[in-house]
Design a protein around this motif. Structure first.
Motif, PDB file in Angstrom:
ATOM      1  N   MET A  66      46.849  31.771  41.238  1.00 20.63           N
ATOM      2  CA  MET A  66      46.658  33.059  40.213  1.00 20.63           C
ATOM      3  C   MET A  66      45.785  34.177  40.934  1.00 20.63           C
ATOM      4  N   CYS A  67      46.482  35.093  40.777  1.00 22.26           N
ATOM      5  CA  CYS A  67      45.796  36.464  41.272  1.00 22.26           C
ATOM      6  C   CYS A  67      44.605  36.978  40.346  1.00 22.26           C
ATOM      7  N   ARG A  68      43.463  37.239  40.829  1.00 23.65           N
ATOM      8  CA  ARG A  68      42.421  37.796  39.915  1.00 23.65           C
ATOM      9  C   ARG A  68      42.406  39.402  39.717  1.00 23.65           C
ATOM     10  N   TRP A  69      43.199  40.130  40.542  1.00 22.25           N
ATOM     11  CA  TRP A  69      43.457  41.425  40.739  1.00 22.25           C
ATOM     12  C   TRP A  69      43.814  41.957  39.357  1.00 22.25           C
ATOM     13  N   ILE A  70      43.203  42.830  38.813  1.00 22.35           N
ATOM     14  CA  ILE A  70      43.698  43.430  37.447  1.00 22.35           C
ATOM     15  C   ILE A  70      43.770  45.102  37.843  1.00 22.35           C
ATOM     16  N   PRO A  71      44.893  45.869  37.722  1.00 24.39           N
ATOM     17  CA  PRO A  71      45.081  47.128  38.000  1.00 24.39           C
ATOM     18  C   PRO A  71      44.101  47.814  36.955  1.00 24.39           C
ATOM     19  N   GLY A  72      43.244  48.810  37.755  1.00 26.09           N
ATOM     20  CA  GLY A  72      42.542  49.979  36.899  1.00 26.09           C
ATOM     21  C   GLY A  72      42.795  51.220  37.056  1.00 26.09           C
ATOM     22  N   ARG A  73      42.077  52.056  36.210  1.00 23.48           N
ATOM     23  CA  ARG A  73      42.405  53.437  36.557  1.00 23.48           C
ATOM     24  C   ARG A  73      42.536  53.789  37.954  1.00 23.48           C
TER      25      ARG A  73
END
Length: 171
Positions: free
Chosen positions: A1-8
């Motif tokens: 799983m990728c922990r990256w979450i798109p942000g602003r």
């Protein structure tokens, strides 16, 4: 799983330069697309689908060989001229030499196509394409002019590609 979450989105140094370059490139492509297809729109609107077909065939037979000639020549010219970016005298000498060769080729081919273009199309495509051959002969002088105007493609050798509205012709 990728922990990256798109942000602003946030401002990063250098983003403005890249964004400005992208806007210029897309403006150039858009301008070239619309300027390159306006003739088809006008011929189809004014003279109908049959005439548009003849015009399109003549234009394609005229334009495709020109692009086949220009694409490799432009690649070589841009690469060569980029090396002389800091030496203005040598850059101008090579640029004018290349432009002279294009003028010689373009005007010679243009004169030939103007004189024998109709017969050439009838020979290649058959007698049913005679009207398209007449249109093709009218495109003949444009070959020389088109080749001479291709110096605008060489802006990238000077790193002046940010000028958006310069026609390119063959992309």
């Amino acid at each position: 799983m990728c922990r990256w979450i798109p942000g602003r989105p946030r401002s990063v140094p250098g983003t403005g330069v890249c964004l400005r370059f992208a806007v210029h490139v897309y403006a150039r492509f858009s301008f070239n697309y619309f300027s390159g297809n306006t003739d088809n729109l006008l011929v189809g609107w004014r003279f109908g689908a049959g005439s548009l077909g003849l015009y399109k065939k003549a234009f394609d037979l005229f334009f495709i060989p020109v692009c086949q000639l220009l694409s490799p020549m432009s690649a070589v010219a841009i690469t060569t001229l980029s090396r002389f970016n800091n030496n203005r005298a040598q850059y101008q000498r090579y640029f004018l030499s290349g432009l002279s060769v294009l003028a010689l080729l373009g005007m010679g081919i243009g004169a030939d196509f103007t004189l024998i273009g109709g017969d050439l199309i009838r020979l290649i495509l058959g007698p049913n394409w005679g009207e398209s051959g007449r249109i093709f002969a009218f495109f003949g002088p444009g070959i020389g002019v088109m080749l001479l105007l291709q110096h605008t493609r060489l802006d990238s050798s000077l790193d002046r590609s940010s000028r958006p509205l310069v026609p390119l012709g063959c992309n």
